[in-house]
Design a protein around this motif. Structure first.
Motif, short mmCIF file in Angstrom:
data_model
loop_
_atom_site.label_atom_id
_atom_site.label_comp_id
_atom_site.label_asym_id
_atom_site.label_seq_id
_atom_site.Cartn_x
_atom_site.Cartn_y
_atom_site.Cartn_z
N ALA A 86 19.26 11.85 -10.96
CA ALA A 86 19.09 10.47 -11.41
C ALA A 86 18.24 9.60 -10.49
O ALA A 86 17.89 8.49 -10.87
CB ALA A 86 20.42 9.78 -11.69
N ALA A 87 17.89 10.08 -9.31
CA ALA A 87 17.07 9.25 -8.43
C ALA A 87 15.67 9.06 -9.00
O ALA A 87 15.10 7.97 -8.91
CB ALA A 87 17.01 9.85 -7.03
N GLU A 112 14.79 8.98 -12.15
CA GLU A 112 14.87 8.01 -13.24
C GLU A 112 14.96 6.59 -12.66
O GLU A 112 14.33 5.67 -13.14
CB GLU A 112 16.12 8.24 -14.10
N LEU A 113 15.79 6.44 -11.62
CA LEU A 113 15.99 5.12 -11.04
C LEU A 113 14.68 4.56 -10.50
O LEU A 113 14.37 3.40 -10.68
CB LEU A 113 17.05 5.17 -9.93
N ASP A 114 13.90 5.42 -9.85
CA ASP A 114 12.65 4.90 -9.29
C ASP A 114 11.52 4.82 -10.32
O ASP A 114 10.50 4.19 -10.06
CB ASP A 114 12.23 5.69 -8.04
N PHE A 115 11.71 5.43 -11.50
CA PHE A 115 10.78 5.16 -12.60
C PHE A 115 11.13 3.80 -13.19
O PHE A 115 10.26 2.98 -13.48
CB PHE A 115 10.84 6.26 -13.66
N ASN A 116 12.43 3.55 -13.34
CA ASN A 116 12.90 2.27 -13.85
C ASN A 116 12.39 1.11 -13.01
O ASN A 116 12.12 0.02 -13.52
CB ASN A 116 14.43 2.24 -13.85
N SER A 162 15.55 12.69 -19.15
CA SER A 162 16.23 13.09 -17.93
C SER A 162 16.88 14.44 -18.21
O SER A 162 17.68 14.57 -19.14
CB SER A 162 17.26 12.00 -17.64
#
Lengths: 487, 244
Positions: free
Chosen positions: B130-131, B133-137, B125
């Motif tokens: 951070a969006a 990363e969140l949608d990769f998570n 990152s």
């Protein structure tokens, strides 16, 4: 103190109306406000007003339900407020870093985000311990999981963490600087991406300021849809946090179920506007898309289904002794500490400090959800309680959505030489936006105070006397934003 | 244990059918744009927050690597289709004009052979919101379960086949990003995910930004979006390893 300018949330004032007092009086008023009058620091920044450098403080007085503004001329130095009111410590470090204004007597002066062009991130003096049992563990900026970058230094005595130092700034990309000169086609997108998981809350703040300056009334249906989006944002993030906590204590059922249920709620936000994070939904004057009756019915069905599955999944976790044992008494922050260092939001309420913008500025009948323990479990329980409340709000709004338009035309300009300020209780805590315009109505300065800005030091305090292995769950229980802090 | 089995039964099997079924995309989803013949290019250009308008073979096109899919230019004769297969291995393939579109195929047999059944990804990152990363998570949750294709996020770059970079690469993350890349055993691949990573996005002009990613590392896969919808990202990864 009579010197303060009192503003309602979302009000704007002429730049010249901001009271400017002598430094001694300024300091006395602020210290009195924070330590005796139960006010909290919503913003404290340095800015140019009428070509002179001033310090501007915005205190939130929950008893009066007002924002209190006061400013003072400042040169290159002034006696620090931190020594008398520690809640100012992070703000004073920021001002020192950005404006080279020295808060004399501040005991821990170092950059908070290494934003200067010649700054070398991470190269600074760290707290160190000496002695036979002392050792240091450094982690990050790149972590094991898929999360944002930050650098953590644990100073340990044997097994115990004596002190955790948190070094941020890796996400610094100059949001506030890019905003000056606006409003333009980029402004709202920059506001929304300051912290990508709080886009709705941030857009609400900026739009409220733009609407006040343009004397635009938002139609009731749009107000309801905005609240709906804000609560969906809160629900999705709280579910994600509880699931992640379950994951960190290796309680996989709740972790798996919540991961999926969080996605279901993000998809409800996407139903409103096409984007799972609510991008481009809130615009000055209202919202971009209406929700038709079929959409309302679909959301109602999904909310009920999601609610049922969510509380089932959470029940498993909160009924499991192995989970409770791990969360209880881990990472305690006392109410006294939380108040003293100026913590906000979920983390503060979990330490028994009842502060919430929804009650403190907006309406009388809202009761903040508090828990007294101050530990990881309390931070989880606050989220669980808020989920109940938010789901009720969502269901009520969907059942009673007012009819009418969803947009009032709002000019893309702002009023000249005006200061606008708005706070919203985002899912982490209070989010504050302050916009100052120049004599041509262009944005001269934007100050964004993310709840994480108030709370990062709280995480450091939570780790005292814990073990390094407690860090993941402590960190998750706060789940602070790196990008919202670094800007 | 009995309780957990009951819970499992109550919550049900919920992994999505995508792929091979089409993904469930929201009504207002903005996919790959198409520039219509009657489009008012000048008006659209003025509305664009990321200067995404470019030229492709002399005709106006939208650089979907810059586009944040705000959809404002839809009022000026641009159609946002529901095409989610937007990722590309070459930067130029991201330029969307009026011509018909077919997603780029993975032609590198080496990647198919080495990663077709196992792709280990180290995510970095670097200055975003951070969006992404969140949608990769989210691909790790059981709703998407990328593990069923052998795709997994790993903790150490030493274990990774690829790094997936999100964000415009802040100046403060430059060194950490380079070090992470250097720590990966070669051959390895670089994925730029989201408008910021691909082009700098809304932060392209910031003096605090050192990116985009392809200014620093050789990028093998570009994934457009702000942030890319999980379906867009999963399709991109699968096509990259030759599974789509």
């Amino acid at each position: 103190m009579m010197d303060f300018l009192m503003l309602d949330n979302g009000a704007a004032c002429a730049v010249n109306a901001i009271p400017c007092v002598e430094m001694a009086e300024f300091r006395a008023a602020l210290i009195d406000g924070v330590t005796k009058q139960n006010c909290r620091v919503s913003a404290f920044c340095a800015l140019d007003i009428n070509s002179e450098k001033r310090l501007l403080a915005v205190l939130l007085d929950s008893a009066l339900k007002k924002l209190k503004l006061l400013s003072s001329k400042v040169g290159t130095a002034y006696p620090a407020l931190t020594c008398d009111a520690p809640a100012f410590h992070w703000f004073e470090r920021e001002i020192w870093e950005e404006h080279k204004i020295l808060p004399e007597g501040h005991r821990w002066l170092k950059p908070i985000r290494f934003s200067a062009p010649d700054a070398e991130i991470g190269v600074t003096d760290y707290f160190t311990l000496q002695g036979e049992a002392a050792h240091e563990v450094a982690v990050g900026p790149v972590h094991a999981g898929v999360i944002e970058p930050g650098h953590f230094r644990f100073q340990c005595m044997g097994e115990d963490v004596h002190f955790l130092e948190i070094e941020l700034g890796y996400q610094c990309r100059g949001v506030e600087k890019l905003l000056s000169g606006g409003p333009d086609v980029k402004t709202l997108h920059l506001i929304e991406t300051a912290a990508g998981d709080s886009s709705i809350a941030a857009a609400l703040n900026y739009c409220a300021i733009a609407e006040t300056m343009n004397h635009v009334e938002v139609p009731p249906r749009a107000v309801a849809l905005r609240t709906l989006a804000l609560e969906l944002e809160r629900i999705a993030n709280h579910i994600g946090d509880l699931g992640a906590l379950a994951g960190d204590v290796a309680f996989l059922p709740t972790s798996s179920f919540c991961g999926r249920i969080r996605g279901d709620f993000l998809n409800m936000t996407a139903k409103l506007c096409g984007n799972r994070f609510g991008r481009n939904f809130v615009i000055p004057g209202g919202v971009r898309f209406d929700l038709d009756d079929a959409g309302i019915a679909e959301l109602q069905k999904k909310v009920l289904q999601g609610e049922k599955e969510l509380f089932h999944a959470l029940g498993l976790m909160f009924d499991a002794p192995s989970v409770l044992d791990r969360l209880e008494n881990t990472g305690v922050v006392t109410a006294e500490t939380a108040r003293e260092i100026g913590m906000v939001g979920v983390a503060a309420r979990a330490s028994g400090v009842a502060l919430d913008v929804r009650r403190d500025l907006n309406c009388d009948d809202f009761i903040p959800e508090t828990v007294r323990g101050g530990d990881v479990l309390s931070r989880a329980l606050v989220r669980k309680k808020e989920l109940v409340h938010s789901l009720d709000v969502v269901k009520r709004l969907l059942a009673e959505l007012p009819s009418g338009e969803v947009q009032t035309p709002c000019p893309a300009t702002l009023t000249a030489s005006t200061l606008g300020i708005h706070l919203v209780e985002a899912w982490r805590g209070e989010l504050c936006h302050l916009v100052l315009t120049d004599e041509n109505g262009k944005i001269r300065y934007v100050k964004i105070v993310d709840p994480s800005f108030h709370n990062w030091f709280g995480l450091a305090m939570a780790l005292r006397g814990q073990q390094i292995s407690d860090f993941p769950i402590c960190n998750k229980s706060f789940n602070l934003s790196y990008c919202g802090h670094d800007l | 244990m009995f309780e957990m089995l009951k819970a499992r039964f109550f919550q049900g099997y919920r992994t999505g059918k995508f792929p091979p079924a089409a993904p469930n995309l929201p009504d207002h989803f903005c996919g790959r744009p198409q520039v219509e013949a009657h489009a008012d290019i000048e008006a659209a250009r003025a509305l664009c927050p990321t200067h995404a308008w470019c030229e492709k073979a002399g005709a106006p096109a939208i650089d979907t690597g810059k586009c944040i899919f705000c959809g404002k230019c839809a009022a000026c004769g641009v159609t946002f289709t529901r095409e989610y297969r937007m990722a590309a291995m070459t930067r130029e393939k991201l330029f969307a004009d009026a011509s018909p579109y077919t997603p780029e195929e993975q032609l590198d047999r080496g990647i198919r052979k080495m990663c077709g059944h196992s792709l280990k990804i180290r995510q970095v990152s670097a200055g975003g919101c951070a969006a992404c990363e969140l949608d990769f998570n989210v691909l790790n949750t059981l709703a998407w379960d990328m593990g069923r294709f052998g795709i997994q996020a790993v903790a150490s770059p030493r274990h990774a086949d690829a790094i997936l970079v999100t964000g415009p690469v802040s100046r403060n993350m430059l060194l950490a990003l380079k070090k992470t890349y250097e720590a990966m055993p070669k051959p390895c691949w670089v994925i730029a995910s989201g408008a910021c990573a691909v082009s700098g996005g809304i932060y392209a002009e910031s003096p605090d930004v050192a990116g985009p990613v392809d200014k620093i590392l050789p990028v093998d896969l570009y994934v457009p979006g702000c942030p890319p919808h999980p379906a867009v990202l999963l399709e991109a990864l699968l096509r990259f390893i030759g599974r789509m």
